[in-house]
Design a protein around this motif. Structure first.
Motif, PDB file in Angstrom:
ATOM      1  N   GLY A  44       0.717  -1.066   0.043  1.00 59.07           N
ATOM      2  CA  GLY A  44       0.170   0.063   0.082  1.00 59.07           C
ATOM      3  C   GLY A  44       0.831   1.135  -0.097  1.00 59.07           C
ATOM      4  O   GLY A  44       0.261   2.576   0.152  1.00 59.07           O
ATOM      5  N   ILE A  45       2.118   1.063  -0.207  1.00 56.22           N
ATOM      6  CA  ILE A  45       2.978   2.315  -0.214  1.00 56.22           C
ATOM      7  C   ILE A  45       3.087   2.901  -1.521  1.00 56.22           C
ATOM      8  O   ILE A  45       3.563   1.967  -2.557  1.00 56.22           O
ATOM      9  CB  ILE A  45       4.333   1.940   0.541  1.00 56.22           C
ATOM     10  CG1 ILE A  45       4.126   1.501   2.035  1.00 56.22           C
ATOM     11  CG2 ILE A  45       5.393   3.109   0.189  1.00 56.22           C
ATOM     12  CD1 ILE A  45       5.556   0.840   2.633  1.00 56.22           C
ATOM     13  N   SER A  46       2.978   3.995  -2.100  1.00 50.24           N
ATOM     14  CA  SER A  46       2.971   4.796  -3.111  1.00 50.24           C
ATOM     15  C   SER A  46       4.641   4.542  -3.532  1.00 50.24           C
ATOM     16  O   SER A  46       5.515   4.583  -2.777  1.00 50.24           O
ATOM     17  CB  SER A  46       2.709   6.103  -3.175  1.00 50.24           C
ATOM     18  OG  SER A  46       3.541   6.704  -2.357  1.00 50.24           O
ATOM     19  N   LEU A  47       4.769   4.438  -5.031  1.00 55.54           N
ATOM     20  CA  LEU A  47       6.180   4.582  -5.456  1.00 55.54           C
ATOM     21  C   LEU A  47       6.884   6.131  -5.180  1.00 55.54           C
ATOM     22  O   LEU A  47       6.134   6.924  -5.310  1.00 55.54           O
ATOM     23  CB  LEU A  47       6.256   4.213  -6.969  1.00 55.54           C
ATOM     24  CG  LEU A  47       5.972   3.064  -7.413  1.00 55.54           C
ATOM     25  CD1 LEU A  47       5.868   2.870  -8.980  1.00 55.54           C
ATOM     26  CD2 LEU A  47       6.989   2.007  -6.981  1.00 55.54           C
ATOM     27  N   ASP A  48       8.179   5.928  -4.962  1.00 57.80           N
ATOM     28  CA  ASP A  48       8.857   7.241  -5.023  1.00 57.80           C
ATOM     29  C   ASP A  48       9.606   7.724  -6.230  1.00 57.80           C
ATOM     30  O   ASP A  48      10.160   6.680  -6.821  1.00 57.80           O
ATOM     31  CB  ASP A  48       9.811   7.142  -3.774  1.00 57.80           C
ATOM     32  CG  ASP A  48       9.038   7.385  -2.449  1.00 57.80           C
ATOM     33  OD1 ASP A  48       8.139   7.897  -2.338  1.00 57.80           O
ATOM     34  OD2 ASP A  48       9.337   6.243  -1.557  1.00 57.80           O
ATOM     35  N   ASP A  49       9.544   8.772  -6.492  1.00 57.38           N
ATOM     36  CA  ASP A  49      10.102   9.386  -7.996  1.00 57.38           C
ATOM     37  C   ASP A  49      11.741   9.516  -7.552  1.00 57.38           C
ATOM     38  O   ASP A  49      12.140  10.503  -6.658  1.00 57.38           O
ATOM     39  CB  ASP A  49       9.433  10.580  -8.324  1.00 57.38           C
ATOM     40  CG  ASP A  49       9.970  10.982  -9.572  1.00 57.38           C
ATOM     41  OD1 ASP A  49      10.964  10.958 -10.083  1.00 57.38           O
ATOM     42  OD2 ASP A  49       8.773  11.628 -10.333  1.00 57.38           O
ATOM     43  N   PRO A  50      12.581   8.948  -8.452  1.00 61.18           N
ATOM     44  CA  PRO A  50      13.871   9.159  -8.177  1.00 61.18           C
ATOM     45  C   PRO A  50      14.364  10.440  -8.532  1.00 61.18           C
ATOM     46  O   PRO A  50      15.580  10.952  -7.963  1.00 61.18           O
ATOM     47  CB  PRO A  50      14.488   8.245  -9.341  1.00 61.18           C
ATOM     48  CG  PRO A  50      13.541   7.120  -9.647  1.00 61.18           C
ATOM     49  CD  PRO A  50      12.100   7.988  -9.409  1.00 61.18           C
ATOM     50  N   ASP A  51      13.521  11.450  -9.316  1.00 59.98           N
ATOM     51  CA  ASP A  51      14.001  12.766  -9.330  1.00 59.98           C
ATOM     52  C   ASP A  51      13.945  13.396  -7.885  1.00 59.98           C
ATOM     53  O   ASP A  51      14.547  14.793  -7.961  1.00 59.98           O
ATOM     54  CB  ASP A  51      13.197  13.417 -10.765  1.00 59.98           C
ATOM     55  CG  ASP A  51      13.373  12.929 -11.989  1.00 59.98           C
ATOM     56  OD1 ASP A  51      14.565  12.972 -12.396  1.00 59.98           O
ATOM     57  OD2 ASP A  51      12.351  12.001 -12.512  1.00 59.98           O
ATOM     58  N   VAL A  52      13.282  13.098  -6.893  1.00 68.45           N
ATOM     59  CA  VAL A  52      13.224  13.651  -5.917  1.00 68.45           C
ATOM     60  C   VAL A  52      13.639  12.774  -4.682  1.00 68.45           C
ATOM     61  O   VAL A  52      13.124  13.150  -3.522  1.00 68.45           O
ATOM     62  CB  VAL A  52      11.848  14.511  -5.648  1.00 68.45           C
ATOM     63  CG1 VAL A  52      11.781  15.804  -6.781  1.00 68.45           C
ATOM     64  CG2 VAL A  52      10.740  13.411  -5.684  1.00 68.45           C
ATOM     65  N   TYR A 104      16.527  19.494  -2.281  1.00 66.87           N
ATOM     66  CA  TYR A 104      15.382  19.373  -3.378  1.00 66.87           C
ATOM     67  C   TYR A 104      14.357  18.140  -2.797  1.00 66.87           C
ATOM     68  O   TYR A 104      13.447  18.509  -3.492  1.00 66.87           O
ATOM     69  CB  TYR A 104      15.791  19.486  -4.688  1.00 66.87           C
ATOM     70  CG  TYR A 104      16.883  18.102  -5.188  1.00 66.87           C
ATOM     71  CD1 TYR A 104      16.098  16.971  -5.469  1.00 66.87           C
ATOM     72  CD2 TYR A 104      17.994  18.243  -5.253  1.00 66.87           C
ATOM     73  CE1 TYR A 104      17.083  15.869  -5.600  1.00 66.87           C
ATOM     74  CE2 TYR A 104      18.996  17.084  -5.515  1.00 66.87           C
ATOM     75  CZ  TYR A 104      18.242  15.940  -5.634  1.00 66.87           C
ATOM     76  OH  TYR A 104      19.143  14.849  -5.930  1.00 66.87           O
ATOM     77  N   GLU A 105      14.913  17.383  -2.375  1.00 66.27           N
ATOM     78  CA  GLU A 105      14.027  16.185  -2.086  1.00 66.27           C
ATOM     79  C   GLU A 105      13.055  16.352  -0.853  1.00 66.27           C
ATOM     80  O   GLU A 105      12.275  15.551  -0.524  1.00 66.27           O
ATOM     81  CB  GLU A 105      14.886  15.019  -1.588  1.00 66.27           C
ATOM     82  CG  GLU A 105      15.582  14.929  -0.287  1.00 66.27           C
ATOM     83  CD  GLU A 105      16.904  15.575  -0.046  1.00 66.27           C
ATOM     84  OE1 GLU A 105      17.523  15.406   0.902  1.00 66.27           O
ATOM     85  OE2 GLU A 105      16.977  16.710  -0.528  1.00 66.27           O
TER      86      GLU A 105
END
Length: 641
Positions: free
Chosen positions: A122-130, A272-273
């Protein structure tokens, strides 16, 4: 939070926002060598306790138990491995306790942004750009009501596995600390574990304005967030293809970045993250909440708590109050606060007084780097301890490197005399270079006399970073994390520490002889500091008298006295990797009198190894001690009465 130096223009602006001193800080008059530094009320209480002092062991939780030695830059969890809560076995905890540890700071526990796919939980994906690195920065918290899924054997039961670790740690008579990062959260903060009735950060924000008091974030209306322009030598995930690594991140309107940058496209060197939390500080730096009267610097924690009852405070204050009380109720014994100086002092009075109502013994440690704010954050913010980085650590590091002087350490101790108990000492942590790295000392042995000083010169707690006791050098680039600091961004194995782990036996069986000897020194020193009553007693320097009168005594030596009603100690450290010609230390008459000694000869016995004894001769009220100092000598000499 991030490897220092970090004081970019945006950070400085953010500090100006949050850190207008509530009262004018007063630096106490300094003490001379004729006035023992044990006369303050705080030190008097400590001297009567009869105990040693606190020792904090900082462990980067996901690295501690990892036995994988692959260490591929930008490697995945499957390639490089990861440590788990379950790796803190009874044997591992006994090995930590052997160092005299009273508190374990489990770094990287709250659920932070991470690249690995945990959508089945149930954990959303994290974006490598941030996200910085593949394993993610522990200071970009994504869900404050749960723990990192990387750390669990079964991510579905990750919170229960952490609760079991709390219980095991307590069973070994050690307290548990975790990080709280009020200044910022992950750019993609989304709590799926928050209790019923708790709103997420930003859920009710008015995003049409840059600032509103009860907004949790600051906004840049009308502009979309843009990822930083990557430097030529940087590729997201080391260049590996990823469906979300597309140079964009959907955030509209853009939020201020964690270090205070107000640009829709922060710089690569910005945090920036993360996004900055609004604590009711207007963009012009003025406060949108009740000020704490200056006289509260002298008031009790109960009076601070009473002050805030019934007052209307910004929404972010209440959210963080609920978070820390959630972890306190779970059994966490205290917190290390990241970049506390970027958050107003009044908030800390509010938060810490609420914690102490539930747990009066909570251990509250803050990262503050501006000495002129120390007393505000202690007395008004009600912190228990602050990092003594800018004053003590920096000067000790320079002396170790040969371009600083031990004279400065005496000045620092005098300037901190009224708050010395509250200034935590360390030589390593996750932000700083490893002692054994070429960028610091290049040799872990050079840290031995410095650690002696750090651990014994004051009544303050001492902190050790995992692997420090076996000379970890952090010599490799891990991906986002670079050499000289053990990475906090990547999946990695820590070689010297792994040799101490010895494939899960935690018995040091794979250490080299040099590493084994270093570990033995740390065990002896830290246990001494944690157990001996003089460590919570009085202090007086004899450095200046010997600089003036003693032949061969120079600014690479340091000497001082520590004592209580039951113990009298002479501490001598040689920061030079070379022997000194025989010398005779002087103990001034006023300190001989303070020790209650009359003319005659007294035996001084060395306490760490028991291999040395010398004589203190008192003649005409003045003491002299003959010594031949070996390279990197680290001596604690006790008066035998």
């Amino acid at each position: 939070m991030h490897p220092k130096p970090f004081m970019l223009a945006a950070v400085s602006a953010a500090l100006m926002l949050a850190c207008q001193p509530a009262v004018e800080s007063q630096n106490p008059s300094t003490q001379s060598s004729t006035q023992p530094a044990g006369e303050t009320e705080e030190q008097a209480r400590a001297a009567k306790s009869g105990d040693g002092k606190a020792v904090v062991y900082q462990v980067f939780t996901r690295l501690f138990g990892n036995t994988n030695t692959t260490n591929k830059p930008w490697g995945t969890l499957e390639e490089n491995g990861v440590g788990k809560f379950s790796d803190f076995t009874d044997e591992a905890l006994a090995g930590i306790k052997e160092l005299g540890v009273t508190h374990v700071w489990y770094t990287g526990v709250p659920h932070h942004a991470v690249i690995r796919d945990y959508t089945e939980y149930g954990i959303s994906l994290d974006d490598p750009d941030v996200v910085k690195g593949r394993a993610g920065s522990p200071y970009a918290v994504k869900d404050y009501y749960n723990v990192s899924p990387d750390l669990a054997d079964d991510p579905a039961n990750r919170l229960q596995e952490f609760q079991a670790l709390i219980a095991r740690t307590h069973a070994h008579d050690m307290k548990v600390l975790i990080d709280i990062v009020p200044n910022h959260v992950a750019r993609n903060y989304q709590s799926i574990s928050r209790p019923e009735g708790v709103a997420d950060f930003g859920a009710s924000d008015d995003t049409s304005v840059a600032y509103a008091r009860d907004n949790n974030f600051y906004y840049i209306p009308g502009e979309a967030f843009q990822v930083p322009a990557w430097p030529d030598d940087y590729q997201v995930l080391g260049g590996e293809s990823h469906p979300l690594a597309d140079g964009s991140f959907d955030e509209y309107p853009a939020k201020w970045t964690g270090n205070g940058s107000r640009a829709a496209q922060p710089a690569f060197d910005d945090w920036y993250e993360t996004v900055k939390i609004n604590f009711g500080v207007r963009p012009d730096g003025s406060y949108d909440f009740d000020s704490l009267p200056a006289e509260y610097a002298q008031k009790s924690i109960e009076e601070h708590y009473t002050f805030w009852q019934g007052r209307d405070v910004p929404d972010s204050w209440e959210k963080f109050r609920d978070i820390v009380l959630y972890w306190t109720e779970m059994g966490v014994d205290g917190f290390r606060y990241d970049m506390a100086e970027m958050v107003p002092v009044e908030f800390w009075s509010y938060l810490n007084s609420h914690i102490k109502q539930v747990n009066p013994d909570a251990f509250l440690l803050a990262e503050v780097y501006q000495p002129h704010l120390y007393r505000d954050y202690l007395h008004l913010g009600r912190m228990d301890y602050l990092y003594d980085k800018v004053e003590f650590y920096d000067n000790l590091k320079w002396a170790m490197q040969g371009h600083g002087s031990t004279d400065a350490l005496i000045e620092v101790q005098e300037g901190m005399a009224d708050i010395e108990h509250h200034m935590l000492h360390f030589l390593e942590n996750h932000d700083e270079q490893r002692l054994a790295s070429p960028e610091f000392a290049g040799d872990a042995r050079l840290g031995m006399p410095a650690m002696l000083i750090s651990a014994t010169i004051s009544t303050s707690p001492t902190m050790l970073y995992f692997g420090q006791d076996v000379g970890e050098a952090a010599s490799e680039d891990a991906g986002f994390g670079k050499a000289s600091r053990t990475t906090i961004f990547d999946y990695w194995g820590v070689p010297a520490h792994q040799r101490w782990m010895n494939d899960g036996k935690f018995d040091g069986g794979a250490l080299t002889d040099d590493e084994r000897q270093l570990r033995d020194f740390y065990v002896r020193l830290m246990r001494f500091s944690a157990e001996q009553p003089a460590m919570n007693g009085h202090y007086a320097e004899i450095h200046r008298a010997n600089r003036e009168k003693t032949e061969h005594y120079d600014d690479k030596l340091l000497s001082y006295l520590r004592w209580s009603d039951t113990q009298k100690l002479l501490v001598v450290a040689n920061l030079r990797d070379a022997a000194y010609p025989p010398l005779s230390l002087t103990i001034p008459a006023d300190l001989i009198a303070a020790w209650g000694l009359t003319d005659g000869d007294y035996t001084l016995s060395e306490q760490l190894y028991g291999e040395l004894a010398t004589t203190l001769t008192v003649q005409d009220g003045v003491g002299s001690v003959p010594l031949a100092l070996a390279p990197l000598a680290s001596l604690i000499l006790q008066l035998e009465e």
